[in-house]
Design a protein around this motif. Sequence first.
Motif, short mmCIF file in Angstrom:
data_model
loop_
_atom_site.label_atom_id
_atom_site.label_comp_id
_atom_site.label_asym_id
_atom_site.label_seq_id
_atom_site.Cartn_x
_atom_site.Cartn_y
_atom_site.Cartn_z
N LEU A 170 40.91 -72.78 43.46
CA LEU A 170 40.04 -71.71 42.95
C LEU A 170 39.95 -71.74 41.43
O LEU A 170 38.89 -71.50 40.85
CB LEU A 170 40.54 -70.36 43.44
CG LEU A 170 40.40 -70.08 44.94
CD1 LEU A 170 41.10 -68.80 45.34
CD2 LEU A 170 38.93 -70.02 45.34
N GLN A 171 41.08 -72.05 40.78
CA GLN A 171 41.07 -72.16 39.32
C GLN A 171 40.17 -73.32 38.87
O GLN A 171 39.46 -73.19 37.87
CB GLN A 171 42.50 -72.38 38.80
CG GLN A 171 43.39 -71.16 38.93
CD GLN A 171 44.85 -71.45 38.64
OE1 GLN A 171 45.20 -72.58 38.24
NE2 GLN A 171 45.72 -70.48 38.86
N TYR A 172 40.19 -74.41 39.62
CA TYR A 172 39.33 -75.55 39.29
C TYR A 172 37.86 -75.15 39.41
O TYR A 172 37.04 -75.49 38.55
CB TYR A 172 39.64 -76.72 40.22
CG TYR A 172 38.61 -77.82 40.15
CD1 TYR A 172 38.63 -78.75 39.11
CD2 TYR A 172 37.59 -77.92 41.10
CE1 TYR A 172 37.67 -79.75 39.03
CE2 TYR A 172 36.63 -78.91 41.03
CZ TYR A 172 36.67 -79.82 39.98
OH TYR A 172 35.72 -80.80 39.90
N ILE A 173 37.51 -74.43 40.49
CA ILE A 173 36.13 -73.98 40.67
C ILE A 173 35.72 -73.05 39.54
O ILE A 173 34.60 -73.16 39.00
CB ILE A 173 35.98 -73.29 42.04
CG1 ILE A 173 36.18 -74.31 43.17
CG2 ILE A 173 34.61 -72.64 42.17
CD1 ILE A 173 36.23 -73.68 44.56
N GLN A 174 36.61 -72.14 39.17
CA GLN A 174 36.31 -71.21 38.08
C GLN A 174 36.08 -71.94 36.76
O GLN A 174 35.12 -71.67 36.04
CB GLN A 174 37.46 -70.22 37.92
CG GLN A 174 37.27 -69.18 36.81
CD GLN A 174 36.13 -68.23 37.10
OE1 GLN A 174 36.17 -67.53 38.10
NE2 GLN A 174 35.12 -68.19 36.26
N LYS A 175 36.95 -72.90 36.46
CA LYS A 175 36.81 -73.66 35.21
C LYS A 175 35.52 -74.48 35.21
O LYS A 175 34.82 -74.55 34.20
CB LYS A 175 38.01 -74.58 35.01
CG LYS A 175 37.99 -75.35 33.69
CD LYS A 175 39.21 -76.22 33.53
CE LYS A 175 39.21 -76.93 32.18
NZ LYS A 175 38.00 -77.75 31.97
N SER A 176 35.21 -75.10 36.35
CA SER A 176 33.98 -75.89 36.43
C SER A 176 32.75 -75.01 36.23
O SER A 176 31.79 -75.40 35.57
CB SER A 176 33.90 -76.59 37.79
OG SER A 176 34.98 -77.49 37.96
N SER A 177 32.81 -73.80 36.79
CA SER A 177 31.69 -72.87 36.63
C SER A 177 31.55 -72.43 35.18
O SER A 177 30.44 -72.38 34.64
CB SER A 177 31.89 -71.65 37.53
OG SER A 177 31.97 -72.01 38.89
N ASP A 178 32.68 -72.14 34.53
CA ASP A 178 32.64 -71.73 33.12
C ASP A 178 32.10 -72.86 32.24
O ASP A 178 31.31 -72.62 31.32
CB ASP A 178 34.05 -71.34 32.65
CG ASP A 178 34.53 -70.04 33.31
OD1 ASP A 178 33.68 -69.31 33.83
OD2 ASP A 178 35.76 -69.80 33.30
N ASP A 179 32.53 -74.09 32.54
CA ASP A 179 32.03 -75.24 31.76
C ASP A 179 30.52 -75.40 31.93
O ASP A 179 29.81 -75.71 30.96
CB ASP A 179 32.75 -76.52 32.20
CG ASP A 179 34.21 -76.53 31.79
OD1 ASP A 179 34.59 -75.72 30.93
OD2 ASP A 179 34.97 -77.36 32.34
N LEU A 180 30.05 -75.19 33.15
CA LEU A 180 28.61 -75.32 33.40
C LEU A 180 27.83 -74.24 32.65
O LEU A 180 26.77 -74.51 32.07
CB LEU A 180 28.33 -75.23 34.90
CG LEU A 180 26.86 -75.31 35.32
CD1 LEU A 180 26.24 -76.62 34.86
CD2 LEU A 180 26.72 -75.15 36.83
N VAL A 181 28.38 -73.02 32.64
CA VAL A 181 27.73 -71.93 31.91
C VAL A 181 27.66 -72.26 30.42
O VAL A 181 26.63 -72.04 29.76
CB VAL A 181 28.47 -70.60 32.14
CG1 VAL A 181 27.95 -69.52 31.18
CG2 VAL A 181 28.31 -70.14 33.57
N ASP A 182 28.75 -72.80 29.88
CA ASP A 182 28.76 -73.16 28.45
C ASP A 182 27.70 -74.22 28.15
O ASP A 182 27.01 -74.14 27.13
CB ASP A 182 30.15 -73.69 28.06
CG ASP A 182 31.21 -72.59 28.08
OD1 ASP A 182 30.83 -71.40 28.03
OD2 ASP A 182 32.41 -72.92 28.16
N VAL A 183 27.58 -75.22 29.03
CA VAL A 183 26.59 -76.27 28.82
C VAL A 183 25.18 -75.69 28.88
O VAL A 183 24.31 -76.01 28.06
CB VAL A 183 26.76 -77.39 29.87
CG1 VAL A 183 25.58 -78.37 29.79
CG2 VAL A 183 28.07 -78.13 29.65
N MET A 184 24.94 -74.82 29.86
CA MET A 184 23.62 -74.20 29.99
C MET A 184 23.29 -73.34 28.77
O MET A 184 22.14 -73.33 28.30
CB MET A 184 23.58 -73.35 31.26
CG MET A 184 23.68 -74.15 32.55
SD MET A 184 22.33 -75.33 32.76
CE MET A 184 20.94 -74.22 32.92
N ASN A 185 24.29 -72.64 28.24
CA ASN A 185 24.07 -71.83 27.05
C ASN A 185 23.73 -72.70 25.85
O ASN A 185 22.88 -72.34 25.03
CB ASN A 185 25.30 -70.98 26.75
CG ASN A 185 25.48 -69.84 27.74
OD1 ASN A 185 24.51 -69.40 28.38
ND2 ASN A 185 26.69 -69.34 27.87
#
Length: 276
Positions: A253-268
């Motif tokens: 779950l931590q991996y999924i959360q980190k991957s999601s946060d990284d994707l949000v940062d890239v999109m921003n």
Amino acid sequence: MEIAFSRLDERVAKFTLSGVSTSFANMFRRAMISEVPTLAIEDVRIYDNTSVLFDEMLTHRLGLIPLRTDLKRYARRSECTCEGVGCPVCTATYTLSAEGPRTVYSSDLIPQDPDAAPAEEKIPIIDLGRDQKIVLEAYAIVGTGNEHAKWQATTACGYKNYPKITIGELCDGCGMCVDECPRNVLETAQGKVRVIAERQEFCSLCRLCEQACVAGGIGTEAAIRIGTDASSFIFVVEGDGSMPVREIIERALQYIQKSSDDLVDVMNEITGEGTE
């Protein structure tokens, strides 16, 4: 998203994951299998091997032995201050010296760090005949299952949709479906068939009850209908002993959360570049 556990042991967990899509459920499964770091033997220095196995076959067997892993104690080589050279922070060291006739087990693999010992003591490595001998040193590092299967923290990890059983008005309580159900999910009570709530998750979706039903009906008017809840899934996870199964779930779950946060940062970043 909700998680309800029906079993949570050191090695096995069974739980219902609700309020998610099939895509998320599959991502969660893949994360538990391939994205949870564990220790596994990567390098072996063989000083003597007069057994019937080639060096490569022997080292392959060593690599597949599950090792207890404390991720607070060990780091990946790529993140270690030794820059991949190998040190006690990123490398666990083992020695093995055995002479036949005897069977060599995983318990014969002596760890420098007792907390990184093999997860099981009775995993057979090789049968040594008379005058056969092996002497070696092995070095384990942290990796993930997407690099090699030897780093997978799970031995089994899967899910199915939560079964949904509907008893219609046409049901006359004949009990034919109850007799046919191989999982004992149904029972008769007060002249009607009903689902045993605590056993509903054991339904295998075989639909034998539908075929056995003599009351008939079609579609939503059928006496008994078997379907699935598209947003609920029953998971079964078995660990290999390298770490508690609860930690496997948490780290996935931590991996999924980190991957999601990284994707949000890239999109921003992309959005920011586009507005300038």
